[in-house]
Design an enzyme around this catalytic site. Sequence first.
Site, PDB file in Angstrom:
ATOM      1  N   ASP A   6       0.794  -1.228   0.000  1.00 28.11           N
ATOM      2  CA  ASP A   6       0.000   0.000   0.000  1.00 28.11           C
ATOM      3  C   ASP A   6       0.828   1.281   0.000  1.00 28.11           C
ATOM      4  O   ASP A   6       0.271   2.369   0.082  1.00 28.11           O
ATOM      5  CB  ASP A   6      -0.891   0.034   1.254  1.00 28.11           C
ATOM      6  CG  ASP A   6      -1.952  -1.028   1.207  1.00 28.11           C
ATOM      7  OD1 ASP A   6      -2.249  -1.511   0.100  1.00 28.11           O
ATOM      8  OD2 ASP A   6      -2.473  -1.377   2.276  1.00 28.11           O
ATOM      9  N   HIS A  41      28.922   4.556  -9.396  1.00 31.57           N
ATOM     10  CA  HIS A  41      27.538   4.726  -8.939  1.00 31.57           C
ATOM     11  C   HIS A  41      27.296   4.023  -7.598  1.00 31.57           C
ATOM     12  O   HIS A  41      26.236   3.445  -7.382  1.00 31.57           O
ATOM     13  CB  HIS A  41      26.552   4.208 -10.004  1.00 31.57           C
ATOM     14  CG  HIS A  41      26.569   5.038 -11.249  1.00 31.57           C
ATOM     15  ND1 HIS A  41      26.082   4.591 -12.457  1.00 31.57           N
ATOM     16  CD2 HIS A  41      27.006   6.298 -11.475  1.00 31.57           C
ATOM     17  CE1 HIS A  41      26.240   5.536 -13.366  1.00 31.57           C
ATOM     18  NE2 HIS A  41      26.802   6.579 -12.799  1.00 31.57           N
ATOM     19  N   ASP A  82      28.956  12.661  -3.431  1.00 26.96           N
ATOM     20  CA  ASP A  82      28.283  13.229  -4.602  1.00 26.96           C
ATOM     21  C   ASP A  82      26.815  13.369  -4.227  1.00 26.96           C
ATOM     22  O   ASP A  82      26.083  12.375  -4.149  1.00 26.96           O
ATOM     23  CB  ASP A  82      28.461  12.291  -5.809  1.00 26.96           C
ATOM     24  CG  ASP A  82      27.860  12.852  -7.088  1.00 26.96           C
ATOM     25  OD1 ASP A  82      27.081  13.828  -7.023  1.00 26.96           O
ATOM     26  OD2 ASP A  82      28.159  12.293  -8.173  1.00 26.96           O
ATOM     27  N   ASP A  93      23.928  19.331  -8.233  1.00 27.72           N
ATOM     28  CA  ASP A  93      24.732  18.110  -8.395  1.00 27.72           C
ATOM     29  C   ASP A  93      26.177  18.461  -8.045  1.00 27.72           C
ATOM     30  O   ASP A  93      26.868  19.092  -8.850  1.00 27.72           O
ATOM     31  CB  ASP A  93      24.589  17.628  -9.850  1.00 27.72           C
ATOM     32  CG  ASP A  93      25.296  16.311 -10.111  1.00 27.72           C
ATOM     33  OD1 ASP A  93      25.800  15.706  -9.149  1.00 27.72           O
ATOM     34  OD2 ASP A  93      25.337  15.897 -11.297  1.00 27.72           O
ATOM     35  N   HIS A 113      34.623   8.505 -17.379  1.00 32.28           N
ATOM     36  CA  HIS A 113      33.363   9.191 -17.710  1.00 32.28           C
ATOM     37  C   HIS A 113      33.652  10.543 -18.347  1.00 32.28           C
ATOM     38  O   HIS A 113      34.797  10.999 -18.372  1.00 32.28           O
ATOM     39  CB  HIS A 113      32.460   9.317 -16.473  1.00 32.28           C
ATOM     40  CG  HIS A 113      33.063  10.055 -15.310  1.00 32.28           C
ATOM     41  ND1 HIS A 113      33.152  11.427 -15.268  1.00 32.28           N
ATOM     42  CD2 HIS A 113      33.604   9.613 -14.135  1.00 32.28           C
ATOM     43  CE1 HIS A 113      33.703  11.798 -14.109  1.00 32.28           C
ATOM     44  NE2 HIS A 113      33.999  10.718 -13.418  1.00 32.28           N
ATOM     45  N   HIS A 129      27.449  17.167 -17.828  1.00 28.26           N
ATOM     46  CA  HIS A 129      26.151  16.945 -18.471  1.00 28.26           C
ATOM     47  C   HIS A 129      25.295  18.176 -18.222  1.00 28.26           C
ATOM     48  O   HIS A 129      25.596  18.978 -17.318  1.00 28.26           O
ATOM     49  CB  HIS A 129      25.474  15.677 -17.906  1.00 28.26           C
ATOM     50  CG  HIS A 129      25.452  15.633 -16.403  1.00 28.26           C
ATOM     51  ND1 HIS A 129      24.507  16.291 -15.649  1.00 28.26           N
ATOM     52  CD2 HIS A 129      26.285  15.053 -15.493  1.00 28.26           C
ATOM     53  CE1 HIS A 129      24.750  16.093 -14.356  1.00 28.26           C
ATOM     54  NE2 HIS A 129      25.836  15.348 -14.231  1.00 28.26           N
ATOM     55  N   HIS A 162      20.491  14.654 -15.029  1.00 23.50           N
ATOM     56  CA  HIS A 162      21.068  14.570 -16.374  1.00 23.50           C
ATOM     57  C   HIS A 162      20.003  15.170 -17.278  1.00 23.50           C
ATOM     58  O   HIS A 162      19.083  14.490 -17.716  1.00 23.50           O
ATOM     59  CB  HIS A 162      21.384  13.124 -16.766  1.00 23.50           C
ATOM     60  CG  HIS A 162      22.467  12.524 -15.932  1.00 23.50           C
ATOM     61  ND1 HIS A 162      22.773  11.193 -15.947  1.00 23.50           N
ATOM     62  CD2 HIS A 162      23.341  13.084 -15.050  1.00 23.50           C
ATOM     63  CE1 HIS A 162      23.785  10.960 -15.101  1.00 23.50           C
ATOM     64  NE2 HIS A 162      24.130  12.099 -14.547  1.00 23.50           N
ATOM     65  N   GLU A 188      32.835  18.003 -13.897  1.00 18.95           N
ATOM     66  CA  GLU A 188      33.114  16.993 -12.875  1.00 18.95           C
ATOM     67  C   GLU A 188      34.190  15.989 -13.276  1.00 18.95           C
ATOM     68  O   GLU A 188      33.932  14.789 -13.389  1.00 18.95           O
ATOM     69  CB  GLU A 188      31.819  16.238 -12.539  1.00 18.95           C
ATOM     70  CG  GLU A 188      31.042  15.696 -13.727  1.00 18.95           C
ATOM     71  CD  GLU A 188      29.795  14.939 -13.277  1.00 18.95           C
ATOM     72  OE1 GLU A 188      29.959  13.980 -12.512  1.00 18.95           O
ATOM     73  OE2 GLU A 188      28.687  15.296 -13.704  1.00 18.95           O
ATOM     74  N   TYR A 224      40.212   7.744 -10.679  1.00 22.15           N
ATOM     75  CA  TYR A 224      39.860   6.569  -9.877  1.00 22.15           C
ATOM     76  C   TYR A 224      40.963   5.532 -10.078  1.00 22.15           C
ATOM     77  O   TYR A 224      41.097   4.970 -11.165  1.00 22.15           O
ATOM     78  CB  TYR A 224      38.493   6.025 -10.318  1.00 22.15           C
ATOM     79  CG  TYR A 224      37.471   7.146 -10.472  1.00 22.15           C
ATOM     80  CD1 TYR A 224      36.731   7.586  -9.379  1.00 22.15           C
ATOM     81  CD2 TYR A 224      37.298   7.790 -11.707  1.00 22.15           C
ATOM     82  CE1 TYR A 224      35.836   8.644  -9.517  1.00 22.15           C
ATOM     83  CE2 TYR A 224      36.410   8.844 -11.848  1.00 22.15           C
ATOM     84  CZ  TYR A 224      35.679   9.262 -10.755  1.00 22.15           C
ATOM     85  OH  TYR A 224      34.807  10.320 -10.889  1.00 22.15           O
ATOM     86  N   ARG A 248      36.631  12.869  -7.184  1.00 24.86           N
ATOM     87  CA  ARG A 248      35.870  13.634  -8.184  1.00 24.86           C
ATOM     88  C   ARG A 248      35.563  14.984  -7.565  1.00 24.86           C
ATOM     89  O   ARG A 248      35.317  15.070  -6.347  1.00 24.86           O
ATOM     90  CB  ARG A 248      34.577  12.900  -8.579  1.00 24.86           C
ATOM     91  CG  ARG A 248      33.752  13.632  -9.622  1.00 24.86           C
ATOM     92  CD  ARG A 248      32.705  12.752 -10.328  1.00 24.86           C
ATOM     93  NE  ARG A 248      31.661  12.263  -9.457  1.00 24.86           N
ATOM     94  CZ  ARG A 248      31.556  11.015  -9.019  1.00 24.86           C
ATOM     95  NH1 ARG A 248      32.456  10.125  -9.384  1.00 24.86           N
ATOM     96  NH2 ARG A 248      30.573  10.644  -8.221  1.00 24.86           N
ATOM     97  N   GLU A 298      33.028  18.211  -8.459  1.00 22.93           N
ATOM     98  CA  GLU A 298      31.929  18.541  -9.390  1.00 22.93           C
ATOM     99  C   GLU A 298      31.239  19.831  -8.972  1.00 22.93           C
ATOM    100  O   GLU A 298      30.815  19.977  -7.820  1.00 22.93           O
ATOM    101  CB  GLU A 298      30.905  17.400  -9.385  1.00 22.93           C
ATOM    102  CG  GLU A 298      29.674  17.696 -10.223  1.00 22.93           C
ATOM    103  CD  GLU A 298      28.710  16.520 -10.323  1.00 22.93           C
ATOM    104  OE1 GLU A 298      28.670  15.691  -9.385  1.00 22.93           O
ATOM    105  OE2 GLU A 298      27.993  16.440 -11.334  1.00 22.93           O
TER     106      GLU A 298
HETATM  107  N1  GLY Z   1      25.324  12.674  -9.524  1.00 19.21           N
HETATM  108  C1  GLY Z   1      25.187  12.216 -10.833  1.00 19.21           C
HETATM  109  C2  GLY Z   1      26.225  12.740 -11.705  1.00 19.21           C
HETATM  110  O1  GLY Z   1      27.153  13.351 -11.233  1.00 19.21           O
HETATM  111  O2  GLY Z   1      26.126  12.671 -12.888  1.00 19.21           O
HETATM  112 MN    MN Z   2      26.905  15.121 -12.408  1.00 20.38          MN
HETATM  113 MN    MN Z   3      27.159  14.178  -9.234  1.00 19.17          MN
END
Ligand code: GLY
Ligand code: MN
Ligand code: MN
Length: 439
Positions: free
Chosen positions: A43, A246, A263, A274, A353, A357, A364, A387, A391, A407, A409
């Site tokens: 529920d 992730h 993050d 972000d 990466h 974005h 995103h 960002e 790693y 990282r 960002e």
């Molecule tokens: N937190 C998601 C990214 O940095 O794309």
């Molecule tokens: Mn991001």
């Molecule tokens: Mn991020």
Amino acid sequence: MMQTEIASTIPAVYAERRARLAQLMQRGVAVVPTAPEQARSRDSHYPYRYDSYFYYLTGFPEPEAVLVLVAGDPGRSILFCRDKDAEREIWDGFRYGLERARTEFHFDESHSISELDTVLPKLLGDQSALHCHLGSDGRWDERVLKALNAVRAQARTGVTAPAAIYDVRALLDEMRLFKDAHELAIMRRAAQISTDAHRRAICAVKPGRAEYEIEAELLHEFRRRGAQAPAYTSIVAGGANACVLHYVSNDAVLNAGDLLLVDAGCELDGYAADITRTYPVSGRFTPAQRDVYQMVLAAQGAAIAAVRPGAAWTAPHDAALRVLAQGLIDFGLCQGSVDKVIEAGDYKRFYMHRTGHWLGLDVHDAGDYKRDGQWRELKPGMVLTVEPGCYIRGDDVPPQFANTGIRIEDDVLVTASGNEVLTHAAPKSVQDIEALMRG
Ligand code: GLY
Ligand code: MN
Ligand code: MN
């Protein structure tokens, strides 16, 4: 504040966006539903989150709602939404109902959502085009196609059905890519809440704490300041976990001498922040951690400097990559020249990466990255993340670098003269981070 008080402050921007879309469509009818509610277990439902396209055009926060927009200048907008329901409102709270939704959100007409299947075919009749988004929800696709077939079934009575179907997202993505003043005001506030959340979190970092305790500090600040939710599941990753891009388990204990990658950003009135920062769990970076951190920070600085009108979307990534490649060579992690490391893709083992974005209603966010086969140009009003990261995992790396995940960002607005870093208040120099952690 009660929803009844919020209503009087609903800005006209939503009606203006509908008018702009109605013009851009040129012909036909757009049909844009909000998101369905999602069951979490038996529920219980997940906290409700409207569809970003629908919300962009309406500001209407309730589930079970559909916008129908007839092309033209100024066009005509029709909302299908839930009826007032005294009984349900006792259980679930306030609903606008048809009349208040129409007047307060500036629609030309409103209908009960229960009439959608009978009224929609009438609205599609004798229209040359249907603008919708198919392919993201099978039940919705079926409903739209059923309405379309209901119009087609009337062919012998002289009613014509739309001959063309367009993806309404193509126009909306382009609109959403350029943030207006209303959006930027919300995004600046989302950035501010999120930077303060990072400041709060950093003060809680110490060996022996669990990752989720740091996550709790972030969530506390988001909600305390009125943000509705995290914009995405926060990543709070200590030690080797920081090398999992992730990572969201957030359940490990923080160890002395490790790094902690955080993050996290809030969602405020639909808009995401972000931010990533990386902290030394013990309060001081080791010499090797400091070297890698300074490299990523320099890469980020170069990337942010490349954000300006007229630059290609790829300019920040390319700028970051050159700094990272040189650093990886200096550390003995890659061999050869910067050009060789980039061309051969050797850096990808440590940086897998892209550097950013679009950012907006979705973390995103909507918007093409290429147009006519070319990376698009940055223009004022676009908001992107910057960002870069590094790693270093594996048994074959020098031990001082092992399990180093970093990282950094920030959220960056392209302005007429360059850029504005919306998230500048989150500390990121080695000195600022170590000073805060000492305090
Ligand atoms: N937190 C998601 C990214 O940095 O794309
Ligand atoms: Mn991001
Ligand atoms: Mn991020």
